[in-house]
Scaffold this motif. Structure first.
Motif, PDB file in Angstrom:
ATOM      1  N   TRP B  48       3.849  -8.064  -8.333  1.00 19.55           N
ATOM      2  CA  TRP B  48       3.308  -8.444  -6.998  1.00 19.55           C
ATOM      3  C   TRP B  48       3.211  -7.905  -6.419  1.00 19.55           C
ATOM      4  O   TRP B  48       1.988  -7.441  -5.867  1.00 19.55           O
ATOM      5  CB  TRP B  48       3.421  -9.572  -6.263  1.00 19.55           C
ATOM      6  N   VAL B  49       4.014  -6.381  -5.505  1.00 20.37           N
ATOM      7  CA  VAL B  49       3.633  -5.811  -4.927  1.00 20.37           C
ATOM      8  C   VAL B  49       2.974  -4.771  -5.703  1.00 20.37           C
ATOM      9  O   VAL B  49       2.320  -3.829  -4.882  1.00 20.37           O
ATOM     10  CB  VAL B  49       5.243  -4.999  -4.869  1.00 20.37           C
ATOM     11  N   HIS B  50       2.573  -4.018  -6.780  1.00 21.60           N
ATOM     12  CA  HIS B  50       1.334  -3.661  -7.239  1.00 21.60           C
ATOM     13  C   HIS B  50       0.134  -4.182  -6.470  1.00 21.60           C
ATOM     14  O   HIS B  50      -0.829  -3.192  -6.628  1.00 21.60           O
ATOM     15  CB  HIS B  50       1.110  -3.454  -9.218  1.00 21.60           C
ATOM     16  N   PHE B  51      -0.442  -5.013  -6.079  1.00 21.74           N
ATOM     17  CA  PHE B  51      -1.540  -4.579  -5.951  1.00 21.74           C
ATOM     18  C   PHE B  51      -1.553  -4.881  -4.456  1.00 21.74           C
ATOM     19  O   PHE B  51      -2.772  -4.931  -4.285  1.00 21.74           O
ATOM     20  CB  PHE B  51      -1.738  -5.935  -5.951  1.00 21.74           C
ATOM     21  N   VAL B  52      -0.576  -5.023  -4.087  1.00 21.52           N
ATOM     22  CA  VAL B  52      -0.769  -4.817  -2.506  1.00 21.52           C
ATOM     23  C   VAL B  52      -0.531  -3.039  -1.278  1.00 21.52           C
ATOM     24  O   VAL B  52       0.057  -2.446  -2.732  1.00 21.52           O
ATOM     25  CB  VAL B  52       0.760  -4.823  -1.794  1.00 21.52           C
ATOM     26  N   ARG B  53      -1.612  -2.589  -1.133  1.00 24.89           N
ATOM     27  CA  ARG B  53      -1.790  -1.081  -0.776  1.00 24.89           C
ATOM     28  C   ARG B  53      -0.464  -1.547  -0.207  1.00 24.89           C
ATOM     29  O   ARG B  53       0.088  -0.379   0.510  1.00 24.89           O
ATOM     30  CB  ARG B  53      -2.796  -1.393  -0.125  1.00 24.89           C
ATOM     31  N   ASN B  54      -1.247  -2.418   1.242  1.00 25.26           N
ATOM     32  CA  ASN B  54       0.284  -2.437   2.795  1.00 25.26           C
ATOM     33  C   ASN B  54       0.904  -4.253   2.766  1.00 25.26           C
ATOM     34  O   ASN B  54      -0.596  -4.685   3.303  1.00 25.26           O
ATOM     35  CB  ASN B  54      -1.201  -2.105   3.909  1.00 25.26           C
ATOM     36  N   ALA B  55       1.832  -4.329   2.971  1.00 31.81           N
ATOM     37  CA  ALA B  55       1.907  -5.062   4.416  1.00 31.81           C
ATOM     38  C   ALA B  55       2.691  -4.981   5.087  1.00 31.81           C
ATOM     39  O   ALA B  55       3.532  -4.038   5.467  1.00 31.81           O
ATOM     40  CB  ALA B  55       3.385  -6.146   2.771  1.00 31.81           C
ATOM     41  N   THR B  56       2.564  -5.783   6.535  1.00 31.12           N
ATOM     42  CA  THR B  56       3.573  -5.975   7.471  1.00 31.12           C
ATOM     43  C   THR B  56       3.391  -6.921   7.834  1.00 31.12           C
ATOM     44  O   THR B  56       2.926  -8.301   7.634  1.00 31.12           O
ATOM     45  CB  THR B  56       1.859  -5.742   7.890  1.00 31.12           C
ATOM     46  N   ALA B  57       4.929  -6.800   8.311  1.00 34.86           N
ATOM     47  CA  ALA B  57       5.647  -8.300   8.670  1.00 34.86           C
ATOM     48  C   ALA B  57       5.395  -8.084  10.809  1.00 34.86           C
ATOM     49  O   ALA B  57       5.844  -7.719  10.994  1.00 34.86           O
ATOM     50  CB  ALA B  57       7.042  -8.279   9.141  1.00 34.86           C
ATOM     51  N   LYS B  58       3.949  -9.072  10.705  1.00 36.87           N
ATOM     52  CA  LYS B  58       4.110  -9.307  12.271  1.00 36.87           C
ATOM     53  C   LYS B  58       4.660  -9.823  13.395  1.00 36.87           C
ATOM     54  O   LYS B  58       4.806  -9.383  14.071  1.00 36.87           O
ATOM     55  CB  LYS B  58       2.245  -9.961  12.645  1.00 36.87           C
ATOM     56  N   THR B  59       5.578 -10.708  12.457  1.00 38.06           N
ATOM     57  CA  THR B  59       6.151 -11.509  13.832  1.00 38.06           C
ATOM     58  C   THR B  59       7.799 -11.969  12.651  1.00 38.06           C
ATOM     59  O   THR B  59       7.446 -12.534  11.226  1.00 38.06           O
ATOM     60  CB  THR B  59       5.717 -12.905  13.698  1.00 38.06           C
ATOM     61  N   VAL B  60       8.737 -11.934  13.502  1.00 31.10           N
ATOM     62  CA  VAL B  60       9.586 -12.016  12.490  1.00 31.10           C
ATOM     63  C   VAL B  60      10.238 -12.843  14.060  1.00 31.10           C
ATOM     64  O   VAL B  60      10.900 -12.594  15.037  1.00 31.10           O
ATOM     65  CB  VAL B  60      10.537 -11.376  12.308  1.00 31.10           C
ATOM     66  N   ILE B  61      10.520 -14.476  13.837  1.00 26.87           N
ATOM     67  CA  ILE B  61      12.205 -15.348  14.261  1.00 26.87           C
ATOM     68  C   ILE B  61      12.259 -15.853  13.671  1.00 26.87           C
ATOM     69  O   ILE B  61      12.277 -16.478  12.820  1.00 26.87           O
ATOM     70  CB  ILE B  61      10.496 -15.942  15.430  1.00 26.87           C
ATOM     71  N   PHE B  62      14.348 -16.439  14.372  1.00 29.13           N
ATOM     72  CA  PHE B  62      14.815 -17.180  13.525  1.00 29.13           C
ATOM     73  C   PHE B  62      15.420 -17.983  14.807  1.00 29.13           C
ATOM     74  O   PHE B  62      15.708 -17.800  16.396  1.00 29.13           O
ATOM     75  CB  PHE B  62      15.724 -15.948  13.082  1.00 29.13           C
ATOM     76  N   ASN B  63      15.906 -19.310  13.873  1.00 34.32           N
ATOM     77  CA  ASN B  63      15.847 -20.556  14.747  1.00 34.32           C
ATOM     78  C   ASN B  63      17.516 -20.461  13.724  1.00 34.32           C
ATOM     79  O   ASN B  63      18.468 -20.859  13.321  1.00 34.32           O
ATOM     80  CB  ASN B  63      15.615 -22.104  14.635  1.00 34.32           C
TER      81      ASN B  63
END
Lengths: 117, 175
Positions: B48-63
């Motif tokens: 899968w990663v080969h298809f991706v030009r950029n990945a952004t983690a907009k939000t990380v929240i944790f309980n």
């Protein structure tokens, strides 16, 4: 009431009342997963109409998990459509200091196994 | 565990998923099916990663209490501007990820598929990796073959020849 409780109250009200009001939004970016488009703030009124029309078909909502942090809130649930089909739901919202939604994402998965919660 | 969740989110940005983060016999659940997390890691790294030009983690929240996190991602596939999705990530007592649930807009993905052959290629690969009667080694081999083929490497910009590649890949995988 704490800020987090306020955030939770707003989101739970959306779910419980099946009524998403455009007045809750403040120039929000919205991932609209109902009409095959990603909406932005200019489409909020239409988005709410679509959302509420969709929620008229929902007969049961079972909230599985909530995750909160400061002004951010996520909710995962199983919804039952017209007493027939279960679907997986994820809702994410960010609010500003006036408790207006500035970012809203809403996903309904069609083809998931629901036995791993 | 927020640290581990941030590491997980960052691994998508860096386009390499580390097996050390996972309880490998845990489950991934997504709109097209479910697979063990061990397969999920290799699926990402080999396919899968080969298809991706950029990945952004907009939000990380944790309980912290429930050891559950949520990450909102935005993807930029080659020649597709925007593909948002959300992941629910659960940790076990040893702070390893034992369940990932992925939420994306199935209809949105279908619409993009009609507009862009890269999305069709992604979905064909997804279907391959979801098949339980094909071994992990075979999936890795087929994915590696696909990505190392000269014709694929030379057309990473997904020009008009991709349609032909998709047909070839379909035939190769008997899907």
């Amino acid at each position: 009431m704490s800020y987090q409780e306020d955030v939770g109250r707003i989101i739970f009200n959306i779910i419980d009342s099946k009524n998403l009001k455009s007045s809750l939004f403040d120039k929000a970016f919205v991932c609209n997963l109902l009409e095959n488009t990603i909406s932005t703030g200019s489409d909020i009124e239409k988005y709410c109409e679509d959302f509420n029309r969709f929620f008229e078909t929902v007969s049961l909502i079972e909230i599985k998990h909530t995750v909160k942090s400061d002004m951010k809130f996520a909710l995962l649930a199983v919804i039952t459509i017209e007493d027939k089909f279960n679907k997986d739901l994820a809702l994410y919202a960010e609010l500003n200091e006036k408790l207006k939604i500035t970012h809203f994402e809403f996903y309904v998965n069609e083809h998931v196994s629901l036995n791993i919660y | 565990m927020l640290h581990e969740l941030e590491l997980y989110a960052d691994s998508f940005v860096k386009k390499h998923i580390d097996k050390k983060l996972f309880q490998l016999d845990g489950d991934l659940v997504c709109p097209v099916g479910s697979i063990p997390l061990e397969w999920y890691v290799d699926y990402n790294n080999y396919w899968w990663v080969h298809f991706v030009r950029n990945a952004t983690a907009k939000t990380v929240i944790f309980n912290k209490k429930d050891k559950i996190g949520v990450v909102c991602f935005n993807l930029e596939y080659y020649s597709v501007q925007e593909f948002p999705f959300i992941q629910y990530v659960r940790f076990n007592k040893e702070n390893k990820i034992d369940c990932v649930r992925t939420y994306w807009n199935f209809d949105w993905a279908m619409k993009l598929t009609k507009l862009n052959p890269i999305m069709e290629a992604v979905q064909i690969g997804d279907a391959l990796w979801m098949q339980k009667d094909i071994t992990l080694d075979e999936k890795m081999r087929l994915s590696r073959e696909y990505w190392t083929a000269d014709v694929v490497k030379k057309t990473l910009d997904f020009d008009k020849s991709l349609e032909h590649l998709v047909d070839t890949f379909k035939h190769l995988h008997r899907i």
